[in-house]
Design an enzyme around this catalytic site. Structure first.
Site, PDB file in Angstrom:
ATOM      1  N   ARG A 193       0.218   9.199  14.913  1.00  0.00           N
ATOM      2  CA  ARG A 193      -0.149   9.846  13.644  1.00  0.00           C
ATOM      3  C   ARG A 193      -1.080  11.017  13.951  1.00  0.00           C
ATOM      4  O   ARG A 193      -2.111  10.856  14.588  1.00  0.00           O
ATOM      5  CB  ARG A 193      -0.843   8.842  12.735  1.00  0.00           C
ATOM      6  CG  ARG A 193      -1.090   9.396  11.367  1.00  0.00           C
ATOM      7  CD  ARG A 193      -1.843   8.430  10.507  1.00  0.00           C
ATOM      8  NE  ARG A 193      -1.030   7.337  10.027  1.00  0.00           N
ATOM      9  CZ  ARG A 193      -1.548   6.187   9.645  1.00  0.00           C
ATOM     10  NH1 ARG A 193      -2.825   5.966   9.728  1.00  0.00           N
ATOM     11  NH2 ARG A 193      -0.763   5.245   9.178  1.00  0.00           N
ATOM     12  N   TYR A 211       0.843  -1.209   0.000  1.00  0.00           N
ATOM     13  CA  TYR A 211       0.000   0.000   0.000  1.00  0.00           C
ATOM     14  C   TYR A 211       0.872   1.251   0.000  1.00  0.00           C
ATOM     15  O   TYR A 211       0.742   2.117  -0.861  1.00  0.00           O
ATOM     16  CB  TYR A 211      -0.896  -0.041   1.232  1.00  0.00           C
ATOM     17  CG  TYR A 211      -1.873   1.112   1.353  1.00  0.00           C
ATOM     18  CD1 TYR A 211      -2.972   1.217   0.504  1.00  0.00           C
ATOM     19  CD2 TYR A 211      -1.718   2.092   2.342  1.00  0.00           C
ATOM     20  CE1 TYR A 211      -3.889   2.260   0.629  1.00  0.00           C
ATOM     21  CE2 TYR A 211      -2.629   3.132   2.479  1.00  0.00           C
ATOM     22  CZ  TYR A 211      -3.710   3.213   1.622  1.00  0.00           C
ATOM     23  OH  TYR A 211      -4.612   4.241   1.756  1.00  0.00           O
ATOM     24  N   LYS A 217       1.399   3.966  -3.081  1.00  0.00           N
ATOM     25  CA  LYS A 217       0.885   5.330  -2.923  1.00  0.00           C
ATOM     26  C   LYS A 217       1.997   6.356  -3.149  1.00  0.00           C
ATOM     27  O   LYS A 217       1.769   7.435  -3.686  1.00  0.00           O
ATOM     28  CB  LYS A 217       0.283   5.492  -1.522  1.00  0.00           C
ATOM     29  CG  LYS A 217      -1.073   4.817  -1.373  1.00  0.00           C
ATOM     30  CD  LYS A 217      -2.143   5.596  -2.127  1.00  0.00           C
ATOM     31  CE  LYS A 217      -3.532   5.111  -1.828  1.00  0.00           C
ATOM     32  NZ  LYS A 217      -4.553   5.852  -2.581  1.00  0.00           N
ATOM     33  N   ASP A 264       3.093  -1.326  12.358  1.00  0.00           N
ATOM     34  CA  ASP A 264       1.951  -0.476  12.711  1.00  0.00           C
ATOM     35  C   ASP A 264       2.486   0.866  13.241  1.00  0.00           C
ATOM     36  O   ASP A 264       3.216   0.883  14.239  1.00  0.00           O
ATOM     37  CB  ASP A 264       1.147  -1.192  13.806  1.00  0.00           C
ATOM     38  CG  ASP A 264      -0.252  -0.647  13.963  1.00  0.00           C
ATOM     39  OD1 ASP A 264      -1.189  -1.313  13.529  1.00  0.00           O
ATOM     40  OD2 ASP A 264      -0.396   0.454  14.535  1.00  0.00           O
ATOM     41  N   THR A 283      -1.340   5.941  18.578  1.00  0.00           N
ATOM     42  CA  THR A 283      -2.360   6.985  18.384  1.00  0.00           C
ATOM     43  C   THR A 283      -2.765   7.110  16.918  1.00  0.00           C
ATOM     44  O   THR A 283      -2.005   6.767  16.005  1.00  0.00           O
ATOM     45  CB  THR A 283      -1.846   8.374  18.838  1.00  0.00           C
ATOM     46  OG1 THR A 283      -0.767   8.763  17.974  1.00  0.00           O
ATOM     47  CG2 THR A 283      -1.398   8.359  20.283  1.00  0.00           C
TER      48      THR A 283
HETATM   49  P1  NAD Z   1     -12.578   1.601  -0.007  1.00  0.00           P
HETATM   50  O1  NAD Z   1     -11.858   0.306  -0.060  1.00  0.00           O
HETATM   51  O2  NAD Z   1     -13.858   1.669   0.753  1.00  0.00           O
HETATM   52  O3  NAD Z   1     -12.868   2.135  -1.474  1.00  0.00           O
HETATM   53  C1  NAD Z   1     -11.994   1.919  -2.562  1.00  0.00           C
HETATM   54  C2  NAD Z   1     -12.844   1.659  -3.799  1.00  0.00           C
HETATM   55  O4  NAD Z   1     -11.976   1.480  -4.921  1.00  0.00           O
HETATM   56  C3  NAD Z   1     -13.696   0.386  -3.692  1.00  0.00           C
HETATM   57  O5  NAD Z   1     -15.016   0.638  -4.098  1.00  0.00           O
HETATM   58  C4  NAD Z   1     -12.984  -0.577  -4.647  1.00  0.00           C
HETATM   59  O6  NAD Z   1     -13.855  -1.555  -5.166  1.00  0.00           O
HETATM   60  C5  NAD Z   1     -12.427   0.370  -5.681  1.00  0.00           C
HETATM   61  N1  NAD Z   1     -11.288  -0.165  -6.443  1.00  0.00           N
HETATM   62  C6  NAD Z   1     -10.151  -0.720  -5.947  1.00  0.00           C
HETATM   63  N2  NAD Z   1      -9.353  -1.126  -6.943  1.00  0.00           N
HETATM   64  C7  NAD Z   1      -9.989  -0.811  -8.108  1.00  0.00           C
HETATM   65  C8  NAD Z   1      -9.673  -0.986  -9.481  1.00  0.00           C
HETATM   66  N3  NAD Z   1      -8.536  -1.576  -9.867  1.00  0.00           N
HETATM   67  N4  NAD Z   1     -10.541  -0.522 -10.406  1.00  0.00           N
HETATM   68  C9  NAD Z   1     -11.709   0.080 -10.028  1.00  0.00           C
HETATM   69  N5  NAD Z   1     -12.056   0.248  -8.741  1.00  0.00           N
HETATM   70  C10 NAD Z   1     -11.213  -0.189  -7.786  1.00  0.00           C
HETATM   71  O7  NAD Z   1     -11.552   2.696   0.576  1.00  0.00           O
HETATM   72  P2  NAD Z   1     -11.810   4.205   1.044  1.00  0.00           P
HETATM   73  O8  NAD Z   1     -11.613   4.276   2.501  1.00  0.00           O
HETATM   74  O9  NAD Z   1     -13.060   4.722   0.461  1.00  0.00           O
HETATM   75  O10 NAD Z   1     -10.553   4.914   0.383  1.00  0.00           O
HETATM   76  C11 NAD Z   1     -10.663   5.658  -0.816  1.00  0.00           C
HETATM   77  C12 NAD Z   1      -9.337   6.310  -1.153  1.00  0.00           C
HETATM   78  O11 NAD Z   1      -8.927   7.153  -0.071  1.00  0.00           O
HETATM   79  C13 NAD Z   1      -8.197   5.319  -1.391  1.00  0.00           C
HETATM   80  O12 NAD Z   1      -7.374   5.816  -2.412  1.00  0.00           O
HETATM   81  C14 NAD Z   1      -7.439   5.345  -0.080  1.00  0.00           C
HETATM   82  O13 NAD Z   1      -6.088   5.005  -0.238  1.00  0.00           O
HETATM   83  C15 NAD Z   1      -7.620   6.788   0.352  1.00  0.00           C
HETATM   84  N6  NAD Z   1      -7.482   6.936   1.818  1.00  0.00           N
HETATM   85  C16 NAD Z   1      -8.515   6.614   2.655  1.00  0.00           C
HETATM   86  C17 NAD Z   1      -8.357   6.755   4.027  1.00  0.00           C
HETATM   87  C18 NAD Z   1      -9.487   6.469   4.990  1.00  0.00           C
HETATM   88  O14 NAD Z   1      -9.308   6.678   6.207  1.00  0.00           O
HETATM   89  N7  NAD Z   1     -10.655   6.034   4.552  1.00  0.00           N
HETATM   90  C19 NAD Z   1      -7.134   7.212   4.552  1.00  0.00           C
HETATM   91  C20 NAD Z   1      -6.098   7.492   3.668  1.00  0.00           C
HETATM   92  C21 NAD Z   1      -6.289   7.384   2.301  1.00  0.00           C
HETATM   93  N1  UDP Z   2      -6.442  -1.581  15.567  1.00  0.00           N
HETATM   94  C1  UDP Z   2      -6.825  -2.181  16.763  1.00  0.00           C
HETATM   95  N2  UDP Z   2      -7.813  -3.132  16.722  1.00  0.00           N
HETATM   96  C2  UDP Z   2      -8.450  -3.484  15.565  1.00  0.00           C
HETATM   97  C3  UDP Z   2      -8.063  -2.855  14.362  1.00  0.00           C
HETATM   98  C4  UDP Z   2      -7.047  -1.892  14.401  1.00  0.00           C
HETATM   99  O1  UDP Z   2      -6.296  -1.892  17.848  1.00  0.00           O
HETATM  100  O2  UDP Z   2      -9.340  -4.352  15.610  1.00  0.00           O
HETATM  101  C5  UDP Z   2      -5.380  -0.546  15.616  1.00  0.00           C
HETATM  102  C6  UDP Z   2      -4.265  -0.769  14.601  1.00  0.00           C
HETATM  103  O3  UDP Z   2      -3.265  -1.590  15.151  1.00  0.00           O
HETATM  104  C7  UDP Z   2      -3.788   0.653  14.376  1.00  0.00           C
HETATM  105  C8  UDP Z   2      -5.033   1.514  14.587  1.00  0.00           C
HETATM  106  O4  UDP Z   2      -5.962   0.683  15.272  1.00  0.00           O
HETATM  107  O5  UDP Z   2      -2.830   1.011  15.341  1.00  0.00           O
HETATM  108  C9  UDP Z   2      -5.661   2.013  13.289  1.00  0.00           C
HETATM  109  O6  UDP Z   2      -5.853   0.878  12.458  1.00  0.00           O
HETATM  110  P1  UDP Z   2      -6.624   0.956  11.071  1.00  0.00           P
HETATM  111  O7  UDP Z   2      -6.522  -0.399  10.452  1.00  0.00           O
HETATM  112  O8  UDP Z   2      -7.975   1.529  11.271  1.00  0.00           O
HETATM  113  O9  UDP Z   2      -5.834   2.036  10.209  1.00  0.00           O
HETATM  114  P2  UDP Z   2      -4.275   2.363   9.970  1.00  0.00           P
HETATM  115  O10 UDP Z   2      -4.137   3.740  10.472  1.00  0.00           O
HETATM  116  O11 UDP Z   2      -3.410   1.421  10.743  1.00  0.00           O
HETATM  117  O12 UDP Z   2      -4.103   2.220   8.512  1.00  0.00           O
END
Ligand code: NAD
Ligand code: UDP
Length: 312
Positions: free
Chosen positions: A276, A146, A150, A272, A211
């Site tokens: 953050r 991942y 990214k 992990d 955190t």
């Molecule tokens: P999610 O997994 O819920 O959504 C991702 C979507 O992308 C899904 O619907 C999946 O089916 C689709 N997808 C994946 N690969 C694909 C492909 N090859 N072709 C077409 N569709 C595809 O995740 P999310 O939480 O909604 O995250 C969305 C974006 O935000 C991602 O780029 C993720 O890295 C970024 N992001 C999210 C968070 C968060 O806290 N939710 C944090 C940091 C970054």
């Molecule tokens: N975590 C936890 N219990 C769970 C799932 C996650 O304690 O059942 C912790 C994980 O180890 C991390 C934080 O929660 O420190 C956030 O995890 P998440 O998978 O939501 O996102 P991350 O920021 O690690 O991508």
């Protein structure tokens, strides 16, 4: 009316964004291969004449001929559980997939918007993290599929902007939560809420002293829209700077659900991050944005949504 191509629009963040866009009367095409997304997230949009769903993998060139104004990239498995289940797909979507989308934006002279992540900072030594921090990422480990993909995507976007003149916008999202999360996606907020509502033990990894800073989805989407509709390059951190330990989060979820569940400890996953928290000075300055929803309020709304899903 503008035409927005929302890649990954059946996922958590994408579907929340599409909801907002359709409510504002915009035209939206979702492209999603449903690898981690859900059709139930977009069911409510299907009766809207401005909405179209294309089941397609962005790792393949996109069969789009209509004029597009915005190419928005949310396509990528985002939960650690999901990207370890689909590691090669994760590496490819943020490399081959992002290249395809940049090519499409170039062809249509569309604005390209990309959702990068706080994971580009890895397990950070600088705290809180500013956009200038280069990060501390393991290139060979459990989270690398991942994190490194990214980082590669950011490098590709830089080149398409500087060398090919594409109007790109890049944000780095910090942990976001809210309605439309999958209950079994393994992320901490959805997991704790699901466990608490089912009367199951809450699984805190390690001692729970690590955190995170949690942003409610409506705040996140507001910032995304401001960035999308600007010509700002970024990268810009988008998140809520209020920081909590995982033990504190577990206790809050127990209090808000009134659950009698216990807290148990499980091994801390490899790499992990220990802490953050975003520095959001740049988002405040450039987007005139800061989050409004406190963790307690956001958790309450999310818990209500999870309860409604259970009773459906
Ligand atoms: P999610 O997994 O819920 O959504 C991702 C979507 O992308 C899904 O619907 C999946 O089916 C689709 N997808 C994946 N690969 C694909 C492909 N090859 N072709 C077409 N569709 C595809 O995740 P999310 O939480 O909604 O995250 C969305 C974006 O935000 C991602 O780029 C993720 O890295 C970024 N992001 C999210 C968070 C968060 O806290 N939710 C944090 C940091 C970054
Ligand atoms: N975590 C936890 N219990 C769970 C799932 C996650 O304690 O059942 C912790 C994980 O180890 C991390 C934080 O929660 O420190 C956030 O995890 P998440 O998978 O939501 O996102 P991350 O920021 O690690 O991508």
């Amino acid at each position: 009316m503008k035409h927005y191509l929302v890649c990954g629009g059946a996922g958590f963040l994408g579907a929340n964004l599409v909801d907002r866009l359709l409510n504002e009367g915009e035209r939206v095409t979702i492209v999603d291969n449903l690898i981690t997304g859900l059709l139930s997230n977009i069911e409510e949009f299907k009766s809207n004449p401005n909405f179209r769903f294309l089941e397609h993998d962005v790792r393949r060139p996109l069969p789009i001929n209509d004029k597009i104004d915005y190419v928005l990239n949310y396509a990528c498995p985002a939960s650690p559980l999901d990207y370890r289940r689909y590691p090669v797909e994760t590496l490819e979507v943020s490399s081959v997939g992002v290249k395809n989308l940049l090519e499409l934006a170039k062809k249509h002279q569309a604005r390209f918007f990309h959702t990068s992540t706080s994971e580009v900072y890895g397990d950070p030594l600088e705290h809180p993290q500013t956009e200038k921090y280069w990060g501390r990422v393991n290139s060979y480990g459990e989270r690398s599929c991942y994190d490194e993909a990214k980082r590669y995507a950011e490098a590709l976007i830089y080149i398409y902007r500087k060398d090919f003149g594409v109007n790109t916008g890049l944000i780095r999202i910090f942990n976001t939560y809210g309605p439309k999360m999958k209950p079994f996606d393994g992320r901490v907020v959805s997991t704790f809420i699901r466990q608490a509502l089912a009367g199951k033990d809450l699984t805190v990894f390690g001692e729970g002293r690590q955190t995170r800073s949690f942003c409610y989805v409506d705040d996140q989407i507001e910032a995304n829209l401001r960035m999308i509709r600007s010509d700002i390059e970024g990268p810009i951190n988008i998140g809520n700077p209020e920081e909590f330990t995982m033990l504190e989060l577990a206790e809050k979820v127990l209090a808000l659900t009134g659950s009698k569940s216990k807290i148990i400890h499980k091994p801390l996953p490899e790499d992990d991050p220990g802490q953050r928290r975003p520095d959001i000075s740049l988002a405040k300055k450039e987007l005139d944005w800061e989050p409004k929803v406190k963790l307690k309020e956001g958790l309450k709304k999310t818990i209500e949504w999870f309860k409604r899903q259970k009773s459906k």
